[in-house]
Design an enzyme around this catalytic site. Structure first.
Site, PDB file in Angstrom:
ATOM      1  CE  LYS A 149      -6.881   6.273   0.737  1.00 36.92           C
ATOM      2  NZ  LYS A 149      -7.970   7.290  -0.071  1.00 36.92           N
TER       3      LYS A 149
ATOM      4  CE1 TYR B 150      -4.254   1.431  -0.086  1.00 36.20           C
ATOM      5  CE2 TYR B 150      -3.384   2.830   1.863  1.00 36.20           C
ATOM      6  CZ  TYR B 150      -4.393   2.492   0.881  1.00 36.20           C
ATOM      7  OH  TYR B 150      -5.588   2.962   0.404  1.00 36.20           O
TER       8      TYR B 150
HETATM    9  P1  NAD Z   1     -12.507   3.930  -8.177  1.00 34.20           P
HETATM   10  O1  NAD Z   1     -11.339   3.800  -9.249  1.00 34.20           O
HETATM   11  O2  NAD Z   1     -13.576   3.621  -8.563  1.00 34.20           O
HETATM   12  O3  NAD Z   1     -12.285   5.431  -7.718  1.00 34.20           O
HETATM   13  C1  NAD Z   1     -11.222   6.479  -7.586  1.00 34.20           C
HETATM   14  C2  NAD Z   1     -11.676   7.985  -8.160  1.00 34.20           C
HETATM   15  O4  NAD Z   1     -10.540   8.801  -8.006  1.00 34.20           O
HETATM   16  C3  NAD Z   1     -12.018   7.806  -9.921  1.00 34.20           C
HETATM   17  O5  NAD Z   1     -13.163   8.123 -10.100  1.00 34.20           O
HETATM   18  C4  NAD Z   1     -11.004   8.887 -10.371  1.00 34.20           C
HETATM   19  O6  NAD Z   1     -11.384   9.469 -11.503  1.00 34.20           O
HETATM   20  C5  NAD Z   1     -11.009   9.398  -9.097  1.00 34.20           C
HETATM   21  N1  NAD Z   1      -9.766  10.425  -9.374  1.00 34.20           N
HETATM   22  C6  NAD Z   1      -8.311  10.244  -9.257  1.00 34.20           C
HETATM   23  N2  NAD Z   1      -7.612  11.421  -9.403  1.00 34.20           N
HETATM   24  C7  NAD Z   1      -8.425  12.204  -9.679  1.00 34.20           C
HETATM   25  C8  NAD Z   1      -8.336  13.796  -9.837  1.00 34.20           C
HETATM   26  N3  NAD Z   1      -7.223  14.413  -9.938  1.00 34.20           N
HETATM   27  N4  NAD Z   1      -9.387  14.517  -9.901  1.00 34.20           N
HETATM   28  C9  NAD Z   1     -10.762  14.034  -9.829  1.00 34.20           C
HETATM   29  N5  NAD Z   1     -10.991  12.689  -9.719  1.00 34.20           N
HETATM   30  C10 NAD Z   1      -9.753  11.887  -9.725  1.00 34.20           C
HETATM   31  O7  NAD Z   1     -11.995   3.326  -6.717  1.00 34.20           O
HETATM   32  P2  NAD Z   1     -12.598   3.291  -5.356  1.00 34.20           P
HETATM   33  O8  NAD Z   1     -12.010   1.940  -4.763  1.00 34.20           O
HETATM   34  O9  NAD Z   1     -14.152   3.318  -5.398  1.00 34.20           O
HETATM   35  O10 NAD Z   1     -11.972   4.390  -4.597  1.00 34.20           O
HETATM   36  C11 NAD Z   1     -12.754   5.441  -3.954  1.00 34.20           C
HETATM   37  C12 NAD Z   1     -11.893   6.176  -2.726  1.00 34.20           C
HETATM   38  O11 NAD Z   1     -12.195   5.049  -1.833  1.00 34.20           O
HETATM   39  C13 NAD Z   1     -10.421   6.312  -2.823  1.00 34.20           C
HETATM   40  O12 NAD Z   1     -10.156   7.356  -1.976  1.00 34.20           O
HETATM   41  C14 NAD Z   1      -9.967   5.004  -2.228  1.00 34.20           C
HETATM   42  O13 NAD Z   1      -8.514   5.040  -1.878  1.00 34.20           O
HETATM   43  C15 NAD Z   1     -10.802   4.811  -1.020  1.00 34.20           C
HETATM   44  N6  NAD Z   1     -10.935   3.336  -0.591  1.00 34.20           N
HETATM   45  C16 NAD Z   1     -10.906   2.455  -1.362  1.00 34.20           C
HETATM   46  C17 NAD Z   1     -10.809   1.241  -0.957  1.00 34.20           C
HETATM   47  C18 NAD Z   1     -10.894  -0.090  -1.638  1.00 34.20           C
HETATM   48  O14 NAD Z   1     -10.614  -1.323  -1.133  1.00 34.20           O
HETATM   49  N7  NAD Z   1     -11.631  -0.105  -2.933  1.00 34.20           N
HETATM   50  C19 NAD Z   1     -10.825   0.818   0.421  1.00 34.20           C
HETATM   51  C20 NAD Z   1     -10.496   2.098   1.144  1.00 34.20           C
HETATM   52  C21 NAD Z   1     -10.587   3.280   0.801  1.00 34.20           C
END
Ligand code: NAD
Length: 260
Positions: A167, A160
């Site tokens: 984070k 990670y």
């Molecule tokens: P995802 O890929 O569907 O979403 C990530 C989003 O970030 C995308 O829509 C992307 O376009 C957007 N993004 C990145 N850079 C950007 C920028 N400069 N301007 C605007 N948008 C931007 O994946 P997800 O897993 O739904 O991620 C959403 C959040 O959840 C993230 O912060 C991720 O770290 C967090 N998260 C995810 C998990 C997991 O296991 N999937 C666990 C904990 C936290």
């Protein structure tokens, strides 16, 4: 939950496709009666969101915004102001990015520009969005900002790496922003989600192992779904959480309480 968000408007960022956590949050908010507006990174994502909206009969504008770009973020705030007659009740910040090559092996080898890119994309975007939309949240008499984080902020999770460090900065930003914005009755919180298969998650080496460990070791003995994260986000965006700010709420089946 019908009615919980009646008359409230929420800006959703970070929907890329139907697996995006933000999309599940949008569905939960819509069911609760919220008015929605979407902000996406690219034309491709805009067309994907239009398709999702069409299939689910949700009517909402979709704006383009690279949230690392100050001018685009200010333009987004103006579009949201015009859409919702100057007031906004909530924001979901669901944005993170790090290069795939920084999400495997040793953290020690993180490049300077990869470090900066991860922090600018995953942390500064929250600060920037909060700054630009503050007058709209103030005009609503207060509001709620929610971001998404992960356990890698506080524990070493293999691969990670730079995202864990970003984070940690994100969670610290939640506390500083909560302190700044509390006087405007604007709350800022994070949901720490367990691992969920999305496009962003697939960039992390060994992601399936992360899910398997949660299934084996968490008190609930299963991985959580995006719908469960969405319900917690809904809670924090709603008046039910009116006394909660600066908090990290775990939706991970209890995994974070366990000794390793
Ligand atoms: P995802 O890929 O569907 O979403 C990530 C989003 O970030 C995308 O829509 C992307 O376009 C957007 N993004 C990145 N850079 C950007 C920028 N400069 N301007 C605007 N948008 C931007 O994946 P997800 O897993 O739904 O991620 C959403 C959040 O959840 C993230 O912060 C991720 O770290 C967090 N998260 C995810 C998990 C997991 O296991 N999937 C666990 C904990 C936290």
């Amino acid at each position: 939950m019908t009615g919980l968000m009646d008359g409230r408007n929420v800006l959703i960022t970070g929907v890329r496709n139907e697996w995006s956590i933000a999309w599940h949050c949008a569905l939960a908010l819509h069911r609760a009666g919220a008015g929605l507006a979407f902000s996406v990174l690219s034309e491709r994502e805009a067309s994907s969101v239009h398709k999702l909206l069409g299939a689910s009969s949700i009517e909402a504008p979709v704006f383009l915004c690279d949230a690392t770009d100050d001018a685009r973020v200010d333009a987004l705030a103006a579009q949201v102001r015009d859409t919702f007659q100057g007031r906004l009740d909530g924001i979901l910040h669901s944005i993170a990015f790090a290069r795939k090559e920084e999400l495997s092996g040793e953290y020690l080898t993180t490049s300077r520009d990869g470090f900066v890119l991860a922090h600018e994309s995953s942390v500064y975007t929250l600060v920037n969005l909060s700054r630009a939309t503050r007058p709209l949240l103030q005009a609503a008499g207060g509001g709620s900002i929610v971001t998404l984080t992960y356990l890698g902020a506080e524990r070493v999770v293999p691969n990670y790496n730079v995202m864990g460090v970003a984070k940690a900065a994100l969670e610290a930003s939640v506390r500083y922003l909560a302190s700044d914005l509390g006087k405007d009755n604007i709350r800022v919180n994070a949901v720490s989600a367990g691992p969920i298969k999305t496009l962003a998650a697939r960039a992390i080496a060994g992601f399936d192992t992360m899910i398997r460990q949660v299934e084996e070791r968490s008190p609930l003995r299963r991985a959580v779904g995006a719908d469960e994260v969405a319900d917690a986000v809904l809670f924090l965006l709603s008046p039910l959480a009116r006394g909660v700010t600066g908090e990290v709420l775990y939706v991970d089946g209890g995994y974070h309480i366990m000794g390793m």
